[in-house]
Design a protein around this motif. Structure first.
Motif, PDB file in Angstrom:
ATOM      1  N   ARG A  14      -3.576   6.376  -8.193  1.00  0.00           N
ATOM      2  CA  ARG A  14      -4.459   6.926  -7.162  1.00  0.00           C
ATOM      3  C   ARG A  14      -4.040   8.339  -6.769  1.00  0.00           C
ATOM      4  O   ARG A  14      -4.849   9.127  -6.276  1.00  0.00           O
ATOM      5  CB  ARG A  14      -4.438   6.004  -5.930  1.00  0.00           C
ATOM      6  CG  ARG A  14      -5.285   6.486  -4.759  1.00  0.00           C
ATOM      7  CD  ARG A  14      -5.316   5.450  -3.645  1.00  0.00           C
ATOM      8  NE  ARG A  14      -6.014   5.958  -2.469  1.00  0.00           N
ATOM      9  CZ  ARG A  14      -5.419   6.396  -1.374  1.00  0.00           C
ATOM     10  NH1 ARG A  14      -4.097   6.388  -1.292  1.00  0.00           N
ATOM     11  NH2 ARG A  14      -6.116   6.832  -0.347  1.00  0.00           N
ATOM     12  N   ALA A  15      -2.778   8.676  -7.001  1.00  0.00           N
ATOM     13  CA  ALA A  15      -2.262   9.983  -6.606  1.00  0.00           C
ATOM     14  C   ALA A  15      -2.706  11.104  -7.541  1.00  0.00           C
ATOM     15  O   ALA A  15      -2.496  12.275  -7.230  1.00  0.00           O
ATOM     16  CB  ALA A  15      -0.732   9.947  -6.572  1.00  0.00           C
ATOM     17  N   ARG A  16      -3.342  10.760  -8.660  1.00  0.00           N
ATOM     18  CA  ARG A  16      -3.612  11.755  -9.704  1.00  0.00           C
ATOM     19  C   ARG A  16      -4.347  12.987  -9.178  1.00  0.00           C
ATOM     20  O   ARG A  16      -4.020  14.117  -9.511  1.00  0.00           O
ATOM     21  CB  ARG A  16      -4.411  11.110 -10.833  1.00  0.00           C
ATOM     22  CG  ARG A  16      -4.710  12.056 -11.993  1.00  0.00           C
ATOM     23  CD  ARG A  16      -5.432  11.360 -13.120  1.00  0.00           C
ATOM     24  NE  ARG A  16      -4.574  10.368 -13.779  1.00  0.00           N
ATOM     25  CZ  ARG A  16      -4.728   9.054 -13.672  1.00  0.00           C
ATOM     26  NH1 ARG A  16      -5.712   8.569 -12.926  1.00  0.00           N
ATOM     27  NH2 ARG A  16      -3.912   8.224 -14.281  1.00  0.00           N
ATOM     28  N   ALA A  22       3.513   5.877 -11.215  1.00  0.00           N
ATOM     29  CA  ALA A  22       3.731   4.708 -10.354  1.00  0.00           C
ATOM     30  C   ALA A  22       2.500   4.366  -9.528  1.00  0.00           C
ATOM     31  O   ALA A  22       2.272   3.199  -9.183  1.00  0.00           O
ATOM     32  CB  ALA A  22       4.919   4.962  -9.427  1.00  0.00           C
ATOM     33  N   ASN A  23       1.679   5.371  -9.215  1.00  0.00           N
ATOM     34  CA  ASN A  23       0.511   5.176  -8.353  1.00  0.00           C
ATOM     35  C   ASN A  23      -0.626   6.057  -8.865  1.00  0.00           C
ATOM     36  O   ASN A  23      -0.776   7.196  -8.451  1.00  0.00           O
ATOM     37  CB  ASN A  23       0.868   5.544  -6.904  1.00  0.00           C
ATOM     38  CG  ASN A  23      -0.293   5.311  -5.944  1.00  0.00           C
ATOM     39  OD1 ASN A  23      -1.297   4.687  -6.298  1.00  0.00           O
ATOM     40  ND2 ASN A  23      -0.162   5.807  -4.717  1.00  0.00           N
ATOM     41  N   SER A  58      -9.499   4.184   1.966  1.00  0.00           N
ATOM     42  CA  SER A  58      -8.180   3.647   1.627  1.00  0.00           C
ATOM     43  C   SER A  58      -8.314   2.619   0.509  1.00  0.00           C
ATOM     44  O   SER A  58      -9.373   2.016   0.305  1.00  0.00           O
ATOM     45  CB  SER A  58      -7.531   2.996   2.852  1.00  0.00           C
ATOM     46  OG  SER A  58      -8.146   1.748   3.144  1.00  0.00           O
ATOM     47  N   SER A  59      -7.226   2.413  -0.222  1.00  0.00           N
ATOM     48  CA  SER A  59      -7.255   1.421  -1.291  1.00  0.00           C
ATOM     49  C   SER A  59      -7.499   0.024  -0.730  1.00  0.00           C
ATOM     50  O   SER A  59      -8.092  -0.826  -1.401  1.00  0.00           O
ATOM     51  CB  SER A  59      -5.946   1.462  -2.077  1.00  0.00           C
ATOM     52  OG  SER A  59      -4.836   1.245  -1.231  1.00  0.00           O
ATOM     53  N   VAL A  64       0.128   8.204  -0.540  1.00  0.00           N
ATOM     54  CA  VAL A  64       0.233   9.241  -1.561  1.00  0.00           C
ATOM     55  C   VAL A  64       0.959  10.467  -1.006  1.00  0.00           C
ATOM     56  O   VAL A  64       0.771  10.844   0.155  1.00  0.00           O
ATOM     57  CB  VAL A  64      -1.172   9.618  -2.059  1.00  0.00           C
ATOM     58  CG1 VAL A  64      -1.139  10.848  -2.943  1.00  0.00           C
ATOM     59  CG2 VAL A  64      -1.792   8.442  -2.807  1.00  0.00           C
ATOM     60  N   GLU A  92       5.226  10.076  -9.696  1.00  0.00           N
ATOM     61  CA  GLU A  92       4.384   9.442  -8.681  1.00  0.00           C
ATOM     62  C   GLU A  92       3.057   9.003  -9.265  1.00  0.00           C
ATOM     63  O   GLU A  92       2.558   7.915  -8.960  1.00  0.00           O
ATOM     64  CB  GLU A  92       4.147  10.377  -7.490  1.00  0.00           C
ATOM     65  CG  GLU A  92       3.248   9.744  -6.436  1.00  0.00           C
ATOM     66  CD  GLU A  92       3.135  10.523  -5.140  1.00  0.00           C
ATOM     67  OE1 GLU A  92       2.482  10.017  -4.200  1.00  0.00           O
ATOM     68  OE2 GLU A  92       3.697  11.618  -5.057  1.00  0.00           O
ATOM     69  N   HIS A 127       0.876  -1.169   0.000  1.00  0.00           N
ATOM     70  CA  HIS A 127       0.000   0.000   0.000  1.00  0.00           C
ATOM     71  C   HIS A 127       0.910   1.215   0.000  1.00  0.00           C
ATOM     72  O   HIS A 127       1.728   1.385   0.899  1.00  0.00           O
ATOM     73  CB  HIS A 127      -0.901   0.013   1.223  1.00  0.00           C
ATOM     74  CG  HIS A 127      -1.676   1.298   1.358  1.00  0.00           C
ATOM     75  ND1 HIS A 127      -2.761   1.582   0.567  1.00  0.00           N
ATOM     76  CD2 HIS A 127      -1.501   2.354   2.175  1.00  0.00           C
ATOM     77  CE1 HIS A 127      -3.230   2.775   0.900  1.00  0.00           C
ATOM     78  NE2 HIS A 127      -2.484   3.264   1.865  1.00  0.00           N
ATOM     79  N   VAL A 128       0.790   2.041  -1.022  1.00  0.00           N
ATOM     80  CA  VAL A 128       1.698   3.167  -1.187  1.00  0.00           C
ATOM     81  C   VAL A 128       1.013   4.446  -0.734  1.00  0.00           C
ATOM     82  O   VAL A 128       0.042   4.890  -1.356  1.00  0.00           O
ATOM     83  CB  VAL A 128       2.123   3.293  -2.661  1.00  0.00           C
ATOM     84  CG1 VAL A 128       3.117   4.441  -2.825  1.00  0.00           C
ATOM     85  CG2 VAL A 128       2.718   1.989  -3.163  1.00  0.00           C
TER      86      VAL A 128
END
Length: 332
Positions: A297-299, A294-295, A105-106, A12, A291, A9-10
């Motif tokens: 979700r951070a958009r 790579a992830n 959360s994811s 953000v 970022e 789990h990364v």
């Protein structure tokens, strides 16, 4: 330190956050503990202690296996809207920093039986803490007008009234029990999204999740609690993922830093209060292209950071922060 054995789990904007509040020291509170990514990074960066708070008991249960590897970590079940009381109960009445990562959360989305995802079949639940009315309760029992207000106020869904009308019509035949059942109605009712646009169910599912968990009310309470709990010089760092959350955080920091809108002849300026925070930096921090790649979700993520000044905490008006006035507590 040893790596914590939790599922990937990364967090953000983790590195920009740590850089913004450097040097990290003292006692911090992570109000949205989740998989512990922020807490672990704060300890690695120099925090003497981190109090990890989560309303989701399953998140704390998952952490029980690896938390002992981090002697400075204290876990506490509860809502971050009462983080000042939780910190005091943990022996830390004055904090050197508070971190909040707002929203679902994811991990919660990935668990179909939690009912957060419109892409996985599961019970229409969406409760982060496991108590209170579920999303199914709202969908099956609220009046049409209240459902429309929820979809518009919490999801910014322009077709809110048409959706509410269709739900009330369908539930009279068969109650809504699963996520895919509701998602299917939304897919039939709304135009197919164009390439790059969100799924047709995105805004309604967001609105129901926010309503079920009182997320925006909790955010307003948490910002006020952070103001009460932070010591002079303490850091407040908040990560948001959609415009409703970010507007409230931005408005709070503007008002509490003396950077709010000026008066005019139509709306005279109210007597200014002494600033309680200093924006650092003044604008939101956004994820880098690397970022986001790579992830994904951070958009949509934004990080806002401010530092507590040596001025007593004051009353915070949630309405002044832009909290949508959507009420249904007396209806269920």
């Amino acid at each position: 330190m040893m790596a914590a054995p939790f599922a990937a789990h990364v967090p953000v904007l983790l590195h920009p956050l740590i850089e913004a509040v450097a040097p990290v020291a003292g006692v911090w509170l992570d109000g949205t503990f989740g998989a512990g990514g922020y807490s672990r990074a704060l300890l690695d960066a120099g925090a003497a202690r981190v109090i990890g708070v989560d309303r989701d008991a399953s998140a704390l249960a998952r952490a029980a296996g690896w938390a002992p590897e981090f002697p400075g970590l204290t876990l506490a079940e509860g809502r971050f809207g009462t983080l000042d009381r939780l910190a005091a109960s943990a022996g830390a009445p004055a904090l050197d920093g508070v971190v909040l990562d707002i929203g679902v959360s994811s991990m919660q989305i990935d668990e179909a039986d939690r009912g957060f995802s419109f892409q996985k079949d599961g019970p229409l639940d969406m409760r982060m803490g496991g108590t209170g009315p579920s999303a199914a309760d709202l969908v099956n029992r609220l009046p049409e007008a209240v459902l429309a207000d929820i979809f518009y106020g919490y999801g910014e869904e322009r077709a809110s009234r048409r959706i509410a009308r269709a739900i009330v019509t369908d539930r009279a035949k068969v109650p809504f029990e699963t996520t895919l059942q509701l998602a299917g109605l939304l897919e039939r009712l709304l135009p197919r999204p164009k390439r790059g646009e969100p799924h047709a169910a995105t805004r309604v599912f967001q609105a129901l999740r926010i309503a079920v968990n009182d997320e925006l009310g909790e955010l307003a309470a948490g910002l006020a609690a952070a103001e009460r709990a932070l010591a002079p010089g303490g850091w407040l760092a908040v990560v948001t993922f959609h415009s409703l959350e970010d507007r409230m955080v931005k408005r709070f920091l503007q008002l509490r830093s003396g950077a709010g809108p000026r008066g005019s002849r139509h709306a005279p300026e109210a007597e200014a209060e002494a600033p309680r925070f200093m924006l650092a930096p003044k604008k939101a921090i956004l994820p880098s292209e690397a970022e986001v790649a790579a992830n994904p979700r951070a958009r949509s993520a934004k990080l806002r950071v401010a530092r507590r000044l040596d001025v007593p905490a004051g009353r915070v008006d949630p309405v002044a922060l832009g909290l949508p006035q959507v009420g249904f507590g007396g209806v269920l």
